[in-house]
Write an enzyme that holds these catalytic residues in place. Structure first.
Site, PDB file in Angstrom:
ATOM      1  N   LYS A 189       0.825  -1.216   0.000  1.00 34.96           N
ATOM      2  CA  LYS A 189       0.000   0.000   0.000  1.00 34.96           C
ATOM      3  C   LYS A 189       0.861   1.268   0.000  1.00 34.96           C
ATOM      4  O   LYS A 189       2.068   1.213   0.294  1.00 34.96           O
ATOM      5  CB  LYS A 189      -0.927  -0.034   1.216  1.00 34.96           C
ATOM      6  N   GLU A 230      -9.326 -10.612  -7.967  1.00 32.80           N
ATOM      7  CA  GLU A 230      -8.385  -9.524  -7.695  1.00 32.80           C
ATOM      8  C   GLU A 230      -7.152  -9.594  -8.609  1.00 32.80           C
ATOM      9  O   GLU A 230      -6.641  -8.549  -9.034  1.00 32.80           O
ATOM     10  CB  GLU A 230      -7.972  -9.556  -6.222  1.00 32.80           C
ATOM     11  N   HIS A 286      -2.220  -5.421   1.448  1.00 33.70           N
ATOM     12  CA  HIS A 286      -3.512  -6.090   1.263  1.00 33.70           C
ATOM     13  C   HIS A 286      -3.238  -7.479   0.725  1.00 33.70           C
ATOM     14  O   HIS A 286      -2.308  -7.663  -0.061  1.00 33.70           O
ATOM     15  CB  HIS A 286      -4.385  -5.323   0.247  1.00 33.70           C
ATOM     16  N   ASN A 342      -2.198   0.045   6.733  1.00 37.71           N
ATOM     17  CA  ASN A 342      -1.714  -1.222   7.295  1.00 37.71           C
ATOM     18  C   ASN A 342      -0.762  -1.976   6.358  1.00 37.71           C
ATOM     19  O   ASN A 342      -0.674  -3.198   6.387  1.00 37.71           O
ATOM     20  CB  ASN A 342      -2.890  -2.097   7.749  1.00 37.71           C
ATOM     21  N   TYR A 345     -12.363  -2.025  -4.212  1.00 33.52           N
ATOM     22  CA  TYR A 345     -12.886  -2.259  -2.859  1.00 33.52           C
ATOM     23  C   TYR A 345     -14.417  -2.220  -2.810  1.00 33.52           C
ATOM     24  O   TYR A 345     -14.988  -1.972  -1.745  1.00 33.52           O
ATOM     25  CB  TYR A 345     -12.301  -1.226  -1.889  1.00 33.52           C
TER      26      TYR A 345
HETATM   27  P1  CMP Z   1      -7.467  -4.600   3.296  1.00 35.85           P
HETATM   28  O1  CMP Z   1      -6.943  -5.968   3.475  1.00 35.85           O
HETATM   29  O2  CMP Z   1      -6.878  -3.770   2.215  1.00 35.85           O
HETATM   30  O3  CMP Z   1      -9.056  -4.684   3.040  1.00 35.85           O
HETATM   31  C1  CMP Z   1      -9.918  -3.597   3.328  1.00 35.85           C
HETATM   32  C2  CMP Z   1      -9.231  -2.506   4.068  1.00 35.85           C
HETATM   33  O4  CMP Z   1     -10.048  -1.566   4.722  1.00 35.85           O
HETATM   34  C3  CMP Z   1      -8.409  -3.100   5.192  1.00 35.85           C
HETATM   35  O5  CMP Z   1      -7.309  -3.793   4.667  1.00 35.85           O
HETATM   36  C4  CMP Z   1      -8.078  -1.869   6.018  1.00 35.85           C
HETATM   37  O6  CMP Z   1      -6.886  -1.236   5.606  1.00 35.85           O
HETATM   38  C5  CMP Z   1      -9.241  -0.905   5.694  1.00 35.85           C
HETATM   39  N1  CMP Z   1      -9.999  -0.554   6.882  1.00 35.85           N
HETATM   40  C6  CMP Z   1     -10.120   0.686   7.375  1.00 35.85           C
HETATM   41  N2  CMP Z   1     -10.884   0.681   8.468  1.00 35.85           N
HETATM   42  C7  CMP Z   1     -11.274  -0.588   8.687  1.00 35.85           C
HETATM   43  C8  CMP Z   1     -12.090  -1.217   9.671  1.00 35.85           C
HETATM   44  N3  CMP Z   1     -12.653  -0.535  10.664  1.00 35.85           N
HETATM   45  N4  CMP Z   1     -12.264  -2.542   9.579  1.00 35.85           N
HETATM   46  C9  CMP Z   1     -11.681  -3.260   8.560  1.00 35.85           C
HETATM   47  N5  CMP Z   1     -10.914  -2.695   7.585  1.00 35.85           N
HETATM   48  C10 CMP Z   1     -10.703  -1.378   7.663  1.00 35.85           C
END
Ligand code: CMP
Length: 138
Positions: free
Chosen positions: A9, A126, A115, A112, A49
């Protein structure tokens, strides 16, 4: 052999962590069989998303994911989906196990670091979002 879609990311790319994160995948036995650097438009992030579009974090997530370059990649190996999820750690870095990518490099639940696809069926969708079959060399 299974494939999974991984994204490094914008937070991790901007910190120059691409090689460090890739070495975690390779040390765990996953092969990087396709990889590209790109910047998503807001529309592309929204499409990627789309499953989260009713969630409160959707707009912020799409804005963040289009805010800078990402590395999209296809990882391949035995149980690649589950193995990658283990290497990444859980979504929220604060709850992720020590030694996982999200714990070591993630800043918040949104920023984070990585992904990864959550199932083999999702992985297929994906992977197809980012790559055509000529770009994946196993
Ligand atoms: P990712 O695996 O990219 O899939 C969806 C993303 O939404 C997740 O990682 C997080 O980075 C983001 N996200 C932000 N807020 C939340 C939340 N409260 N719960 C889950 N995902 C979140």
């Amino acid at each position: 052999m299974e494939r999974t879609l991984s994204i490094i990311k914008p937070d991790a790319v901007s910190k120059n962590l691409t090689g460090t994160i890739n070495s975690r995948f390779e040390q765990a036995g996953l092969r990087i069989v396709a990889q590209k650097r790109l910047q998503l438009s807001i529309k592309q992030a929204e499409e990627f998303y789309e499953v989260h579009k009713e969630r409160t974090f959707y707009d912020s997530l799409c804005e963040f994911m289009s805010s800078g370059p990402i590395i999209a990649q296809v990882l391949c190996g035995e149980d690649a989906v589950a193995k990658n999820r283990e290497i990444m750690g859980v979504t929220n870095p604060a709850n992720a196990e020590i030694g996982t990518i999200r714990r070591d490099f993630g800043e918040s639940i949104e920023r984070n670091a990585v992904h990864g696809s959550d199932s083999s069926a999702t992985a297929k969708i994906e992977v197809d979002f980012f790559f055509n079959r000529l770009e994946i060399i196993e």
